[in-house]
Write an enzyme that holds these catalytic residues in place. Structure first.
Site, mmCIF file in Angstrom:
data_model
loop_
_atom_site.group_PDB
_atom_site.id
_atom_site.type_symbol
_atom_site.label_atom_id
_atom_site.label_comp_id
_atom_site.label_asym_id
_atom_site.label_seq_id
_atom_site.Cartn_x
_atom_site.Cartn_y
_atom_site.Cartn_z
ATOM 1 N N LYS A 77 19.295 18.623 24.314
ATOM 2 C CA LYS A 77 18.808 17.244 24.222
ATOM 3 C C LYS A 77 19.577 16.430 25.257
ATOM 4 O O LYS A 77 20.787 16.641 25.435
ATOM 5 C CB LYS A 77 19.063 16.730 22.797
ATOM 6 C CG LYS A 77 18.516 15.332 22.523
ATOM 7 C CD LYS A 77 18.757 14.910 21.072
ATOM 8 C CE LYS A 77 18.150 13.566 20.742
ATOM 9 N NZ LYS A 77 18.359 13.159 19.337
ATOM 10 N N SER A 152 14.178 11.631 16.824
ATOM 11 C CA SER A 152 14.248 11.363 18.242
ATOM 12 C C SER A 152 14.347 12.631 19.107
ATOM 13 O O SER A 152 14.116 12.557 20.309
ATOM 14 C CB SER A 152 15.469 10.491 18.547
ATOM 15 O OG SER A 152 16.673 11.189 18.216
ATOM 16 N N SER A 176 16.544 13.017 12.917
ATOM 17 C CA SER A 176 16.056 13.347 14.265
ATOM 18 C C SER A 176 16.034 14.820 14.627
ATOM 19 O O SER A 176 15.488 15.174 15.669
ATOM 20 C CB SER A 176 16.878 12.615 15.312
ATOM 21 O OG SER A 176 16.365 11.328 15.461
HETATM 22 N N1 GLN Z 1 14.415 7.626 13.048
HETATM 23 C C1 GLN Z 1 15.762 7.245 12.758
HETATM 24 C C2 GLN Z 1 16.174 6.095 13.642
HETATM 25 O O1 GLN Z 1 15.392 5.685 14.439
HETATM 26 C C3 GLN Z 1 16.684 8.402 12.927
HETATM 27 C C4 GLN Z 1 16.947 8.708 14.352
HETATM 28 C C5 GLN Z 1 17.945 9.796 14.529
HETATM 29 O O2 GLN Z 1 18.177 10.593 13.625
HETATM 30 N N2 GLN Z 1 18.583 9.790 15.683
HETATM 31 O O3 GLN Z 1 17.268 5.620 13.556
#
Ligand code: GLN
Length: 491
Positions: A77, A152, A176
């Site tokens: 990532k 994400s 995410s």
């Molecule tokens: N969807 C959640 C957020 O936007 C989690 C994102 C993540 O786990 N990085 O914060």
């Protein structure tokens, strides 16, 4: 069998026995990456570097100085710093940032001999549930290019699902890893907070962020987790506890394990098809001799509001370092220091990141701190207490990973609160710091469904064991999105 369908174990065996070389393997996957660029799963492709690294791996294998992951391709990532390479975190702010050092995760996997094929696309600064918030454009779901891959870590999940790479790293602050794993039909594990070093991982919300593996199967994830996990003196929150041999734990029987089914994860909001598919997985667990037990996690509905105060508060503080001075985007011809800060940040950050910085700054400001931030921390404690109570009686907690299957690109972008609800079943696990895994367990209207299995602290071995047993009995994890099976190149 075609190369991209091989498990990590089969890749390791093939490399070890000289059936194929790492250079051949890497070229095969690089070719697939190029052929499927429409998915937009990668921000950077590292062709030359990868082929060189593969050549080095091949030498190590010839000299019999290799481990199980030597020569195995992988993607990171784009949140992990990689020395000499752009680390953008999906943001214009870091579009020009060349990391001067390796994140510990990158370092460890390099030592293990993995070959990095590229850096995957993601929501800007890991803020999002759809991978639409990337400066580099949205990632597409290999199962349906009109749908999001989740977020994400959507680039990593899509890349593994489309067989562009056998393994990928991700990070999970509120879901995410697990939610994109569910949307793309792959296996993704969010380990216990502290199990894997956060050093060199661009910070979003430091008390929640945790790195983890993506793979086609739990067994593949076990290989990757083994190489990622462990204490790191460079991360003060990394935990100095022994790392079990995850592969050795995969074959334990599940007989007698108690599986808790939380009432709150099956209430309104859960799609009926997802519910039916999860019910089948629960039946399977019962057939294995597991004891199914209804439980309650009463503070579940408070998780999203608490998370969006804590995560935004932490991000507003973490992202203050992007000021146009030391690194990252700098505006043209600033009039003065204030103008430099103002325009560099206005130009460098996207809408969702700005929204969160503003919410977080507000929640932390004098006069509001007690009402929002402190209250959210108290709620966080209640959520942890719910899990602690549940784990007095159960070994696992099982439910859906997400309330529905992948939604359409653009469907939720105008309504952040609806978007935030995608993480309703995953977020509380981060607030409590627990480990959880998402495993493919069905397909509805051509889109994968994931089940989430939550374990007690440091029970990654037990989660992988359960998931592996499920995957021995089912083939959901072997389903490849249509259009991505390539029969040309055998091995
Ligand atoms: N969807 C959640 C957020 O936007 C989690 C994102 C993540 O786990 N990085 O914060």
């Amino acid at each position: 069998m075609v190369m991209e369908e091989l498990s990590v174990q089969q890749l390791a065996d093939g490399l070890d026995s000289g059936q194929f070389s790492s250079v051949e393997l890497v070229r095969h996957f690089l070719h697939r990456m190029q052929a499927h660029r429409h998915l937009n799963a990668f921000i950077s492709e590292l062709h030359d570097r990868a082929v060189m690294q593969a050549g080095h791996a091949d030498r190590q294998i010839r000299e019999r100085k290799h481990g199980p992951l030597t020569g195995v391709p992988l993607a990171h990532k784009d949140i992990f710093c990689m020395s000499g390479e752009r680390t953008s975190c999906g943001s214009k702010m870091l579009d020009n940032f060349i990391a001067p050092y390796h994140a510990t995760v990158v370092q460890k996997l390099e030592q293990a001999g993995c070959v990095v094929l590229g850096k995957t696309n993601m929501d800007e600064f890991a803020m999002g549930s759809s991978s639409e918030n990337s400066y580099y454009g949205p990632v597409r779901n290999p199962w349906n290019a009109e749908c999001v891959p989740g977020g994400s870590s959507g680039g990593s999940a899509a890349a593994v699902a489309a067989r562009l790479v056998p393994l990928a790293t991700g990070t999970d602050t509120g879901g995410s890893i697990r939610q994109p794993a569910a949307f793309c039909g792959v296996t993704g594990l969010k380990p216990t907070y502290g199990r894997i070093s956060r050093y060199g991982m661009v910070a979003y919300a430091s008390s929640l962020d945790q790195a983890g593996p993506f793979g086609k199967s739990a067994q593949d994830c076990a290989y990757l987790l083994q190489a990622m996990a462990g204490f790191d003196e460079k991360d003060s929150t990394s935990v100095d506890a022994p790392v079990p041999a995850y592969l050795a734990e995969l074959n334990r029987p599940l007989q007698g394990k108690v599986v808790g089914i939380p009432d709150e994860y099956f209430s309104t909001g859960l799609g009926s098809e997802v519910r039916t598919i999860i019910a089948r997985a629960i039946d399977w667990a019962e057939e294995q001799g597991c004891i199914i037990k209804d439980i309650s996690l009463p503070n579940t509905e408070l998780a999203i509001p608490a998370y969006y105060v804590i995560a935004t508060a932490e991000c507003s503080s973490n992202l203050s370092r992007y000021d146009g001075v030391r690194f990252g985007h700098r505006c043209e011809d600033p009039k003065d220091l204030h103008d430099l800060y103002h325009r560099s940040r206005s130009e460098g950050f996207g809408t969702e990141v700005k929204r969160r910085i503003m919410i977080g700054t507000y929640a932390l400001s004098t006069g509001y701190y007690d009402a929002y931030y402190l209250k959210a921390q108290q709620v966080r404690r209640l959520i942890s207490a719910d899990f602690n109570a549940a784990f007095q009686d159960v070994d696992f907690i099982l439910g859906p990973t997400a309330p529905e299957t992948a939604f359409r690109i653009g469907e939720k972008t105008d309504d952040p609160v609806t978007m935030y609800l995608s993480d309703i079943y995953t977020i509380s696990i981060n607030l409590a710091g627990l480990p959880a895994i998402s495993i493919p367990c069905g397909i509805h209207e051509g889109l994968p469904v994931g089940m989430q299995l939550i374990g007690n602290y440091f029970a990654e071995d037990k989660l992988l064991n359960f998931a592996h047993q499920y995957q021995l009995a089912t083939d959901w994890h072997q389903q490849c999105p249509p259009g991505f099976q390539q029969k040309r190149q055998g091995c």
